[in-house]
Enzyme design. Structure first.
Site, mmCIF file in Angstrom:
data_model
loop_
_atom_site.group_PDB
_atom_site.id
_atom_site.type_symbol
_atom_site.label_atom_id
_atom_site.label_comp_id
_atom_site.label_asym_id
_atom_site.label_seq_id
_atom_site.Cartn_x
_atom_site.Cartn_y
_atom_site.Cartn_z
ATOM 1 N N LYS A 51 -9.789 32.336 -19.912
ATOM 2 C CA LYS A 51 -10.503 33.605 -19.986
ATOM 3 C C LYS A 51 -11.540 33.529 -21.095
ATOM 4 C CE LYS A 51 -10.213 37.478 -22.176
ATOM 5 N NZ LYS A 51 -11.658 37.714 -22.340
ATOM 6 N N GLU A 101 -6.123 29.529 -33.220
ATOM 7 C CA GLU A 101 -7.163 29.114 -34.172
ATOM 8 C C GLU A 101 -7.916 30.380 -34.543
ATOM 9 O OE1 GLU A 101 -10.277 28.491 -35.819
ATOM 10 O OE2 GLU A 101 -11.082 27.377 -34.088
ATOM 11 N N CYS A 136 -16.030 30.155 -37.361
ATOM 12 C CA CYS A 136 -14.790 30.516 -38.058
ATOM 13 C C CYS A 136 -14.675 29.770 -39.387
ATOM 14 C CB CYS A 136 -13.582 30.284 -37.169
ATOM 15 S SG CYS A 136 -13.605 28.695 -36.378
ATOM 16 N N GLU A 173 -13.656 38.290 -43.485
ATOM 17 C CA GLU A 173 -14.513 37.464 -42.640
ATOM 18 C C GLU A 173 -15.620 38.349 -42.050
ATOM 19 O OE1 GLU A 173 -12.886 35.887 -38.895
ATOM 20 O OE2 GLU A 173 -13.874 34.002 -39.416
HETATM 21 P P1 ADP Z 1 -14.045 39.108 -31.757
HETATM 22 O O1 ADP Z 1 -13.567 40.230 -32.617
HETATM 23 O O2 ADP Z 1 -14.769 38.096 -32.507
HETATM 24 O O3 ADP Z 1 -14.705 39.537 -30.476
HETATM 25 P P2 ADP Z 1 -11.507 38.737 -30.538
HETATM 26 O O4 ADP Z 1 -10.357 38.100 -31.210
HETATM 27 O O5 ADP Z 1 -11.464 40.216 -30.329
HETATM 28 O O6 ADP Z 1 -12.760 38.290 -31.340
HETATM 29 O O7 ADP Z 1 -11.755 38.067 -29.116
HETATM 30 C C1 ADP Z 1 -11.532 36.728 -28.807
HETATM 31 C C2 ADP Z 1 -11.005 36.646 -27.394
HETATM 32 O O8 ADP Z 1 -9.782 37.370 -27.323
HETATM 33 C C3 ADP Z 1 -11.907 37.253 -26.316
HETATM 34 O O9 ADP Z 1 -11.822 36.466 -25.147
HETATM 35 C C4 ADP Z 1 -11.287 38.612 -26.091
HETATM 36 O O10 ADP Z 1 -11.547 39.145 -24.805
HETATM 37 C C5 ADP Z 1 -9.815 38.296 -26.258
HETATM 38 N N1 ADP Z 1 -8.980 39.441 -26.619
HETATM 39 C C6 ADP Z 1 -9.310 40.528 -27.350
HETATM 40 N N2 ADP Z 1 -8.273 41.377 -27.453
HETATM 41 C C7 ADP Z 1 -7.241 40.818 -26.778
HETATM 42 C C8 ADP Z 1 -5.888 41.189 -26.522
HETATM 43 N N3 ADP Z 1 -5.385 42.314 -26.976
HETATM 44 N N4 ADP Z 1 -5.125 40.346 -25.793
HETATM 45 C C9 ADP Z 1 -5.608 39.191 -25.333
HETATM 46 N N5 ADP Z 1 -6.875 38.780 -25.530
HETATM 47 C C10 ADP Z 1 -7.690 39.575 -26.244
#
Ligand code: ADP
Length: 501
Positions: free
Chosen positions: A199, A274, A308, A405
């Site tokens: 995904k 990560e 990161c 960050e």
């Molecule tokens: P950022 O804040 O930099 O966008 P995220 O950690 O929110 O980073 O997002 C990284 C990935 O995790 C994306 O693919 C996002 O769709 C996914 N993501 C965000 N929230 C969730 C969640 N609750 N469960 C699973 N995947 C998630």
């Protein structure tokens, strides 16, 4: 010939013109079952350039079921290691063939420079597929001479271990290196013989969908790699909670990583996380100020600070502090900014309005907390999510901008007098992804390396990566490692076999 958008490859244009993209589930290109969609926005001009499906829990169920079937069917489950290796090598060749197309997709979707994406994102990605292809034929267990203390003296035993694919892998990746992160997850999973549901981030899914086309062209059996698009709340969450997932490999924020880690434990899914960082750079007094300034500019402004392991806290020995800062300001102000498809630009827009707002709020907080702004500190006066390379100086590293960050082109430079003090301050962070030391005093450097609480320590460089070198974090920066053999190991289970002879 470039057209007015700057795209030079016909195939990139054709892919973008598709507009209504579909996802790859069980070897078919499909929409989400309820037809929900998410807009794709070009961050360089804030225009909508298409849309992607937002996979719902039923779509996730479908993908998991195809991935599970593919694992059990002979076409993949009993494929010889050398055949897996050859498929991975062929995929790398197709990535190399279409490298420019992928780089241009990154430029319109993420905002980064297509030229840099070609060298870094796509270059490292295809290198990693080749590296992992080699491991497919080198997965091995061990034979063990066992004692079995409770057995009678005349009994004989034979024991060995074998490594087996962990199963169905959910790979969830962020928007900062969309294509490269997809490679980091898919390559070891396939080398190990797993099946995958990838995904990509909802902001940047195009290059992953393009990779899906290449995977189809290579001829992997249907269901071995599934690529589903959607947001975190709906799609990501359904995927991570699904009991059919055997391993979750996630790269993204610490907050989401912690949620995923907890969800994983409900099903005992294996996890690699990560996560975030606030990586320090320590410039010792013997370091050439010019080299330090060049290195620090690269460490924080590469990929617009959306890295990161970005060198976002710069500790400089007081004796060279002013020289390093004034040179850094010159370098920051000389960075040409523009869309990723403009080859004269080195720095593009941030990925989204959300990210722009977030970075601007941090800059505001730095000002309010009394850090000294020495350059940047504002948006660029043009359409697109551009922020000027920004540098603060501060004696105090307890400020929010020196602890959290930011994930943007914002650097805090802090003077120090004593090396031990610099190391203590560098370690005083919940994160521990990476750190760098800048000095030619190699015996001192060698003594400092073990003291730094970080998954990677670079010396006289920052952000250096290689397919064979593990990458991951200490502390809140994560669990496990991407890249290197350690990454492959995390996609394998160990089965112990014990025979009474
Ligand atoms: P950022 O804040 O930099 O966008 P995220 O950690 O929110 O980073 O997002 C990284 C990935 O995790 C994306 O693919 C996002 O769709 C996914 N993501 C965000 N929230 C969730 C969640 N609750 N469960 C699973 N995947 C998630």
């Amino acid at each position: 010939m470039a057209n007015k958008t700057g795209i030079t490859e016909q195939k990139t244009q054709a892919f973008v013109d598709c507009q209504n993209h579909r996802m790859l589930i069980g070897g078919q290109w499909v929409d989400a079952l309820n037809n929900k969609r998410i807009e794709v926005i070009n961050p360089a001009n804030e225009t909508v350039i298409g849309n992607i499906p937002c996979a719902q829990p039923e779509d996730v169920n479908k993908a998991v079921s195809f991935a599970k079937d593919a694992l059990e069917q002979d076409a993949w489950g009993r494929m010889r290691p050398s055949a897996r290796q050859n498929l991975l090598l062929k995929l790398a060749d197709l990535i190399e063939r279409d490298a420019r197309i992928i780089a241009e997709l990154e430029a319109v979707d993420n905002g980064k420079s297509a030229d840099i994406a070609l060298a870094v994102d796509v270059g490292l990605g295809l290198e990693f597929f080749r590296y992992m292809a080699g491991w497919a034929t080198k997965i091995e267990g061990s034979t063990l001479d066992v004692s079995v203390p409770m057995a009678p003296p005349e009994a004989d035993f034979f024991a060995y271990t074998r490594r087996e694919p962990v199963g169905v892998v959910a790979a969830i990746i962020p928007w900062n290196f969309p294509f490269l992160m997809a490679c980091w997850k898919i390559a070891p999973a396939l080398a190990a013989g797993c099946t995958v549901i990838l995904k990509p981030a909802e902001q940047t899914s195009l290059s992953a969908l393009y990779l899906g086309q290449l995977i189809e062209e290579v001829g992997f059996p249907a269901g071995v790699v599934n690529i589903i698009t959607g947001d975190g709340q709906t799609t990501g969450s359904a995927l991570t909670k699904h009991p059919g997932i055997n391993k979750i490999s996630f790269t993204g924020s610490t907050q989401v990583g912690q949620m995923i880690g907890r969800a994983a434990m409900d099903n005992m899914a294996r996890v690699t996380l990560e996560l975030g960082g606030k990586s320090p750079m320590i410039v010792l007094k013997d370091c050439d100020p010019e080299k330090a300034a060049q290195g620090a500019a690269q460490a924080i402004f590469f990929n617009h600070g959306q890295v990161c392991s970005a060198g976002s806290r710069l500790y400089v020995h007081r004796s060279i502090f002013d020289t390093v800062v004034s040179r850094l300001v010159e370098l920051a102000e000389a960075i040409p900014m523009g869309p990723g498809l403009d080859s004269s630009a080195q720095m593009g827009p941030l990925v989204s309005q959300v990210q722009l707002d977030r970075v601007c709020q941090y800059i505001e907080s730095g000002r309010k907390e009394g850090a000294r702004l020495v350059t940047g500190g504002e948006r660029v006066d043009r359409k697109g999510y551009y922020v000027k390379p920004t540098i603060f100086t501060s004696e105090d590293d307890s400020l929010v901008i020196a602890r959290e960050e930011i994930f943007g082109p914002v650097l805090v430079v802090i003077p120090f007098d004593d090396v031990d003090e610099a190391v203590r301050r560098a370690n005083d962070s919940p994160y521990g992804l990476a750190a760098s030391i800048w000095s030619n005093d190699l015996s001192l450097v060698q003594r400092l390396i073990p003291k730094l609480k970080a998954g990677t320590v670079w010396v006289n460089g920052h952000n250096m990566l290689d397919a064979g070198v593990p990458f991951g974090g200490y502390k809140l920066s994560g669990v496990g490692r991407d890249m290197g053999k350690q990454s492959l190991d995390s996609y394998l289970e160990t089965k112990s076999v014990f025979m009474a002879l």
